[in-house]
Design a protein around this motif. Structure first.
Motif, mmCIF file in Angstrom:
data_model
loop_
_atom_site.group_PDB
_atom_site.id
_atom_site.type_symbol
_atom_site.label_atom_id
_atom_site.label_comp_id
_atom_site.label_asym_id
_atom_site.label_seq_id
_atom_site.Cartn_x
_atom_site.Cartn_y
_atom_site.Cartn_z
ATOM 1 N N SER A 175 -20.203 -16.065 14.095
ATOM 2 C CA SER A 175 -20.175 -15.662 12.697
ATOM 3 C C SER A 175 -18.862 -14.949 12.458
ATOM 4 O O SER A 175 -18.427 -14.155 13.277
ATOM 5 C CB SER A 175 -21.338 -14.727 12.387
ATOM 6 O OG SER A 175 -21.303 -14.326 11.042
ATOM 7 N N TYR A 222 -32.554 -16.395 9.000
ATOM 8 C CA TYR A 222 -31.136 -16.272 9.331
ATOM 9 C C TYR A 222 -30.822 -14.876 9.857
ATOM 10 O O TYR A 222 -30.108 -14.704 10.855
ATOM 11 C CB TYR A 222 -30.317 -16.577 8.086
ATOM 12 C CG TYR A 222 -28.822 -16.587 8.274
ATOM 13 C CD1 TYR A 222 -28.204 -17.544 9.071
ATOM 14 C CD2 TYR A 222 -28.019 -15.659 7.624
ATOM 15 C CE1 TYR A 222 -26.828 -17.563 9.217
ATOM 16 C CE2 TYR A 222 -26.643 -15.675 7.762
ATOM 17 C CZ TYR A 222 -26.050 -16.624 8.559
ATOM 18 O OH TYR A 222 -24.688 -16.645 8.702
ATOM 19 N N LYS A 258 -20.773 -18.441 8.847
ATOM 20 C CA LYS A 258 -20.784 -17.981 7.471
ATOM 21 C C LYS A 258 -19.771 -18.785 6.682
ATOM 22 O O LYS A 258 -18.591 -18.798 7.003
ATOM 23 C CB LYS A 258 -20.444 -16.495 7.404
ATOM 24 C CG LYS A 258 -20.506 -15.924 5.983
ATOM 25 C CD LYS A 258 -20.269 -14.433 6.012
ATOM 26 C CE LYS A 258 -20.324 -13.856 4.613
ATOM 27 N NZ LYS A 258 -20.102 -12.402 4.598
ATOM 28 N N MET A 286 -25.852 -20.743 5.367
ATOM 29 C CA MET A 286 -26.572 -20.293 6.569
ATOM 30 C C MET A 286 -26.811 -21.477 7.498
ATOM 31 O O MET A 286 -27.897 -22.042 7.557
ATOM 32 C CB MET A 286 -27.876 -19.607 6.155
ATOM 33 C CG MET A 286 -27.651 -18.372 5.310
ATOM 34 S SD MET A 286 -29.171 -17.541 4.778
ATOM 35 C CE MET A 286 -29.838 -18.746 3.630
#
Length: 237
Positions: A175, A113, A18, A27
């Motif tokens: 992430s 995503y 991110k 993304m």
């Protein structure tokens, strides 16, 4: 007339990050579009170096293979063939075709995503290449591959639901704060800290941040963003 063929594998080393940019951040993801030396379900083997010519041409012209969903659904409409993002890094290594790209902040890009980030497992894990075989040799014995692909022209790389090559598996999804301690230590050293100082930060702060992540703290993304922002500032000085 050249016929485009397709070959699928599972994403390897999938990394979803991110970053600042689109509503939910950039993304970005990476994986392998093809694996060398492995007999796939079609009986083919892609040899190391098979993509070298087409990748050299892409870097020269700036025209890279398209990023599609499900090879455009095998349809021919403009919607089917509309790209969902761009591949910005395509390289051959000893394992295969290392591919890194960014999904566009459009509905289909956000949907893809979201599917790749799902827990307890990603809902979509496959990459598949669309290519034209340029040089290959046919097997002559029962225990040999059907074809050995020596050179292929890469047309597109798609995100797909059903991969054909079961050898390649996801090993990591990242992430936010999904760093290992070693990766976090390197981040701190990149920001200008000594290794000793970085270890102190890890022992006193990293584990607390990971605990916040496990608890679903809303403050975590702000902390990560601040760390990355400060790192970038330090790297510019």
């Amino acid at each position: 007339m050249n016929t485009i063929e397709h070959k699928r594998v599972n994403l390897i080393d999938l990394v979803i990050e991110k970053k600042d940019g689109a509503p939910e951040g950039e993304m970005r993801f990476k994986g392998y579009g093809a694996v060398f030396g492995n007999i796939d379900s079609y009986g083919d083997v892609i040899e190391e170096g098979a993509f070298s010519k087409t990748l050299k041409e892409a870097r020269k012209t700036g025209t890279y293979p398209a990023m599609l969903l499900q090879h455009g659904g095998w349809g021919m409409s403009a919607q089917d063939l509309m790209p969902v993002g761009v591949w910005d890094t395509l390289e051959e290594d000893q394992k295969g075709l290392a591919s890194e790209g960014v999904l566009a902040p459009i509905q289909r890009g956000v949907e893809a995503y979201t599917l790749m980030k799902m827990k307890p497992r990603p809902a979509i894990t496959g990459l598949s290449i669309g290519y034209i075989p340029r040089k290959f040799s046919m097997g002559t014995k029962p225990d040999e591959p059907r074809r050995k692909l020596h050179e292929v022209e890469l047309v597109e790389i798609s995100l797909v639901t059903f991969p054909a090559n079961g050898k390649a598996r996801i090993s990591s999804v990242k992430s936010g704060m999904d760093f290992t301690e070693r990766e976090f230590e390197q981040l701190m050293q990149d920001a200008g800290l000594s290794r000793k100082e970085a270890r102190i930060v890890i022992s006193q702060g990293f584990r607390h941040l990971k605990a916040m992540q496990d608890a679903g703290s809303a403050e975590l993304d702000d902390i990560v963003a601040a760390i990355k922002h400060n790192t970038e500032l330090l790297q510019r000085t």
